[in-house]
Write a protein that holds these residues in place. Structure first.
Motif, mmCIF file in Angstrom:
data_model
loop_
_atom_site.group_PDB
_atom_site.id
_atom_site.type_symbol
_atom_site.label_atom_id
_atom_site.label_comp_id
_atom_site.label_asym_id
_atom_site.label_seq_id
_atom_site.Cartn_x
_atom_site.Cartn_y
_atom_site.Cartn_z
ATOM 1 N N GLN A 23 72.088 -0.241 17.541
ATOM 2 C CA GLN A 23 71.795 -0.847 18.840
ATOM 3 C C GLN A 23 72.721 -0.203 19.861
ATOM 4 O OE1 GLN A 23 72.619 -5.125 19.610
ATOM 5 N NE2 GLN A 23 70.454 -5.269 20.167
ATOM 6 N N ASP A 24 72.247 0.918 20.441
ATOM 7 C CA ASP A 24 73.058 1.658 21.408
ATOM 8 C C ASP A 24 72.157 2.502 22.301
ATOM 9 O OD1 ASP A 24 75.451 2.667 22.607
ATOM 10 O OD2 ASP A 24 75.215 4.510 21.443
ATOM 11 N N LYS A 25 72.279 2.334 23.609
ATOM 12 C CA LYS A 25 71.574 3.122 24.623
ATOM 13 C C LYS A 25 70.056 2.987 24.550
ATOM 14 C CE LYS A 25 75.085 6.810 24.864
ATOM 15 N NZ LYS A 25 75.890 6.492 23.659
ATOM 16 N N GLY A 26 69.540 2.067 23.742
ATOM 17 C CA GLY A 26 68.096 1.961 23.585
ATOM 18 C C GLY A 26 67.504 3.053 22.718
ATOM 19 N N VAL A 27 68.339 3.811 22.004
ATOM 20 C CA VAL A 27 67.855 4.874 21.119
ATOM 21 C C VAL A 27 67.303 4.229 19.849
ATOM 22 C CG1 VAL A 27 68.514 6.922 19.790
ATOM 23 C CG2 VAL A 27 69.505 6.515 22.063
ATOM 24 N N ALA A 28 66.029 4.481 19.543
ATOM 25 C CA ALA A 28 65.404 3.795 18.408
ATOM 26 C C ALA A 28 64.053 4.429 18.090
ATOM 27 C CB ALA A 28 65.222 2.309 18.726
ATOM 28 N N GLN A 29 63.344 3.778 17.189
ATOM 29 C CA GLN A 29 61.936 4.057 16.875
ATOM 30 C C GLN A 29 61.727 5.466 16.330
ATOM 31 O OE1 GLN A 29 59.337 2.274 19.757
ATOM 32 N NE2 GLN A 29 57.571 3.443 19.057
ATOM 33 N N GLY A 30 61.957 5.631 15.040
ATOM 34 C CA GLY A 30 61.750 6.933 14.426
ATOM 35 C C GLY A 30 61.839 6.844 12.921
ATOM 36 N N GLY A 31 62.416 7.846 12.302
ATOM 37 C CA GLY A 31 62.510 7.887 10.857
ATOM 38 C C GLY A 31 63.832 8.468 10.397
ATOM 39 N N ILE A 32 63.972 8.556 9.080
ATOM 40 C CA ILE A 32 65.199 9.077 8.476
ATOM 41 C C ILE A 32 64.873 10.361 7.730
ATOM 42 C CG2 ILE A 32 67.074 8.585 6.862
ATOM 43 C CD1 ILE A 32 66.651 5.635 7.371
ATOM 44 N N ILE A 33 65.742 11.366 7.879
ATOM 45 C CA ILE A 33 65.524 12.696 7.316
ATOM 46 C C ILE A 33 66.675 13.052 6.397
ATOM 47 C CG2 ILE A 33 65.162 15.137 7.870
ATOM 48 C CD1 ILE A 33 64.497 14.155 10.777
ATOM 49 N N ASP A 34 66.345 13.502 5.193
ATOM 50 C CA ASP A 34 67.388 14.039 4.315
ATOM 51 C C ASP A 34 67.335 15.557 4.367
ATOM 52 O OD1 ASP A 34 64.901 13.917 2.980
ATOM 53 O OD2 ASP A 34 65.866 14.054 1.021
ATOM 54 N N MET A 35 68.480 16.181 4.586
ATOM 55 C CA MET A 35 68.578 17.622 4.769
ATOM 56 C C MET A 35 68.853 18.317 3.431
ATOM 57 S SD MET A 35 68.049 17.640 7.986
ATOM 58 C CE MET A 35 68.540 19.269 8.562
ATOM 59 N N PRO A 36 68.537 19.607 3.344
ATOM 60 C CA PRO A 36 68.772 20.333 2.083
ATOM 61 C C PRO A 36 70.234 20.335 1.633
ATOM 62 C CG PRO A 36 67.288 21.575 3.502
ATOM 63 C CD PRO A 36 67.792 20.432 4.321
ATOM 64 N N ASP A 37 71.162 20.216 2.598
ATOM 65 C CA ASP A 37 72.587 20.236 2.219
ATOM 66 C C ASP A 37 73.124 18.858 1.837
ATOM 67 O OD1 ASP A 37 72.691 18.950 4.635
ATOM 68 O OD2 ASP A 37 74.017 20.389 5.623
ATOM 69 N N GLY A 38 72.248 17.863 1.790
ATOM 70 C CA GLY A 38 72.670 16.538 1.374
ATOM 71 C C GLY A 38 73.037 15.597 2.506
ATOM 72 N N TYR A 48 64.067 7.586 29.221
ATOM 73 C CA TYR A 48 65.051 8.002 30.220
ATOM 74 C C TYR A 48 64.350 8.350 31.534
ATOM 75 C CZ TYR A 48 69.621 9.539 31.780
ATOM 76 O OH TYR A 48 70.818 9.637 32.443
ATOM 77 N N GLY A 49 63.752 7.334 32.140
ATOM 78 C CA GLY A 49 63.146 7.532 33.445
ATOM 79 C C GLY A 49 61.996 8.518 33.410
ATOM 80 N N SER A 50 61.869 9.292 34.487
ATOM 81 C CA SER A 50 60.686 10.137 34.654
ATOM 82 C C SER A 50 60.648 11.342 33.731
ATOM 83 C CB SER A 50 60.586 10.604 36.114
ATOM 84 O OG SER A 50 61.668 11.450 36.455
ATOM 85 N N VAL A 51 61.775 11.703 33.120
ATOM 86 C CA VAL A 51 61.732 12.808 32.159
ATOM 87 C C VAL A 51 61.028 12.368 30.876
ATOM 88 C CG1 VAL A 51 63.892 12.422 30.918
ATOM 89 C CG2 VAL A 51 63.098 14.761 31.310
ATOM 90 N N GLY A 52 60.855 11.059 30.714
ATOM 91 C CA GLY A 52 60.106 10.541 29.582
ATOM 92 C C GLY A 52 60.993 10.145 28.422
ATOM 93 N N ARG A 53 60.471 10.328 27.238
ATOM 94 C CA ARG A 53 61.171 9.930 26.023
ATOM 95 C C ARG A 53 61.849 11.151 25.419
ATOM 96 N NH1 ARG A 53 56.830 5.538 23.490
ATOM 97 N NH2 ARG A 53 57.626 3.818 24.751
ATOM 98 N N ILE A 54 63.172 11.148 25.448
ATOM 99 C CA ILE A 54 63.915 12.311 24.981
ATOM 100 C C ILE A 54 64.334 12.113 23.530
ATOM 101 C CG2 ILE A 54 64.671 13.013 27.271
ATOM 102 C CD1 ILE A 54 67.283 11.632 26.852
ATOM 103 N N PRO A 55 64.241 13.153 22.705
ATOM 104 C CA PRO A 55 64.548 13.015 21.286
ATOM 105 C C PRO A 55 66.050 12.976 21.027
ATOM 106 C CG PRO A 55 63.927 15.266 21.773
ATOM 107 C CD PRO A 55 63.742 14.494 23.049
ATOM 108 N N TYR A 56 66.430 12.215 20.044
ATOM 109 C CA TYR A 56 67.824 12.121 19.594
ATOM 110 C C TYR A 56 67.875 12.338 18.082
ATOM 111 C CZ TYR A 56 70.140 10.347 23.810
ATOM 112 O OH TYR A 56 70.689 10.214 25.062
ATOM 113 N N LEU A 57 68.766 13.210 17.658
ATOM 114 C CA LEU A 57 69.074 13.377 16.246
ATOM 115 C C LEU A 57 70.405 12.666 16.006
ATOM 116 C CD1 LEU A 57 67.697 14.806 13.863
ATOM 117 C CD2 LEU A 57 69.217 16.745 14.245
ATOM 118 N N VAL A 58 70.378 11.599 15.206
ATOM 119 C CA VAL A 58 71.531 10.727 15.040
ATOM 120 C C VAL A 58 72.044 10.826 13.601
ATOM 121 C CG1 VAL A 58 72.346 8.344 15.173
ATOM 122 C CG2 VAL A 58 70.603 9.153 16.779
ATOM 123 N N PRO A 59 73.331 11.126 13.418
ATOM 124 C CA PRO A 59 73.871 11.180 12.051
ATOM 125 C C PRO A 59 73.658 9.858 11.321
ATOM 126 C CG PRO A 59 75.455 12.067 13.628
ATOM 127 C CD PRO A 59 74.362 11.435 14.426
#
Length: 297
Positions: A23-38, A48-59
């Motif tokens: 629960q931070d900055k309204g960043v939400a709604q997506g999925g979880i990814i496991d990377m090849p390196d673990g 984010y306003g008129s630029v639309g929905r900006i993607p976030y990659l969250v650890p």
């Protein structure tokens, strides 16, 4: 605030238990990814306003069988990630419209505003140019087809092009736009055989031409600057006769992200449509995109 909730169970029918995962900055709604390196990440977005929905990659990491998103519960603004080695340099890119053998005519950084009429565009009719042809009459810009678009991006960005108008017909409009329901256009129109540079704003409920300037040459340079910093959401429109000295035209567009009509943030678009006599065409030499804008004094 949009919030990430996670529920888990030992079997699909439950019973389930749940908790807040982020629960931070309204960043939400997506999925979880496991990377090849673990390592793990969550791929989410933020309005984010008129630029639309900006993607976030969250650890992400796992604790006691729960995914834990963010760093100490917060979304980091930057990540130390290696440069992409994928097929596309990014989700946006400049384009000289020069194609080598085997390359796609329209790379995936581009999207059409409608399903296009493929007989009305070409990157081979004139080498090094995107040609947009008119095949019907349109009374509204947003109803016309064959507008080729790329998304805008923050915190600021600029899109520019060089336009050859020598084969446009009476009633034709061609140029560069900032596309959403409340769109803005800068381009060239043909009226009674004469060429004019124009700027149209649809910030109100009706498109209004804010300024037009006579044009006595066949090549003109067009630019739109978008400022999304702190959600100021202002676009300014420019033209140039030599590609070096820019003149602002019309007025600033207060951009607004609407959900009902477009459901997307603002996009740059190259357009050409006819209001009277189909059959003309406009040639775009390039599309350049930048993360720098002209600072207003």
């Amino acid at each position: 605030m949009r919030t990430v909730l996670v529920h888990r169970a030992d079997k699909i029918t439950g019973p389930y238990e749940g908790k807040i995962a982020l629960q931070d900055k309204g960043v939400a709604q997506g999925g979880i990814i496991d990377m090849p390196d673990g390592t793990w990440y969550s791929y989410l977005f933020r309005d984010y306003g008129s630029v639309g929905r900006i993607p976030y990659l969250v650890p992400a990491k796992w604790e006691d069988g729960w995914p834990v998103l963010g760093v100490d519960g917060k979304v980091p603004e930057t990540l130390n990630l290696p440069a992409s080695k994928g097929l596309i340099p990014g989700i946006v890119n400049s384009d000289e419209f020069i194609r080598k053998k085997g390359e796609p005519a329209i790379p995936l950084v581009w999207q059409w505003n409608h399903n296009p009429d493929n007989s009305l565009w070409s990157v081979t009719d004139r080498k090094g140019y995107l040609r947009l042809k008119t095949g019907r009459i349109d009374t509204l810009f947003v109803k016309s087809r064959n507008t080729l678009t790329q998304r805008t991006f923050g915190p600021q960005c600029s899109g520019s092009t060089s336009l050859d108008v020598s084969n446009m017909k009476e009633g034709d409009y061609a140029g560069l736009c900032a596309l959403q329901r409340k769109f803005g256009q800068v381009g060239v129109k043909i009226v009674k055989g004469a060429k004019y540079i124009f700027m149209i704003s649809n910030e109100s409920e009706k498109p209004i031409e804010l300024q037009s300037v006579p044009l006595s040459q066949n090549t003109v340079y067009l630019k739109i600057d978008c400022d999304f910093r702190e959600k100021v959401d202002i676009a300014n429109f420019y033209y140039s006769l030599d590609g070096k000295t820019w003149t602002i035209i019309g007025g600033p567009l207060k951009m607004q992200y609407t959900l009902m009509e477009h459901f997307m943030g603002y996009r740059f678009g190259l357009f050409n449509y006819s209001s009277k006599y189909p059959g003309g065409f406009a040639d775009f030499d390039y599309f350049h995109i930048s993360d720098q804008i002209t600072e207003k004094k």
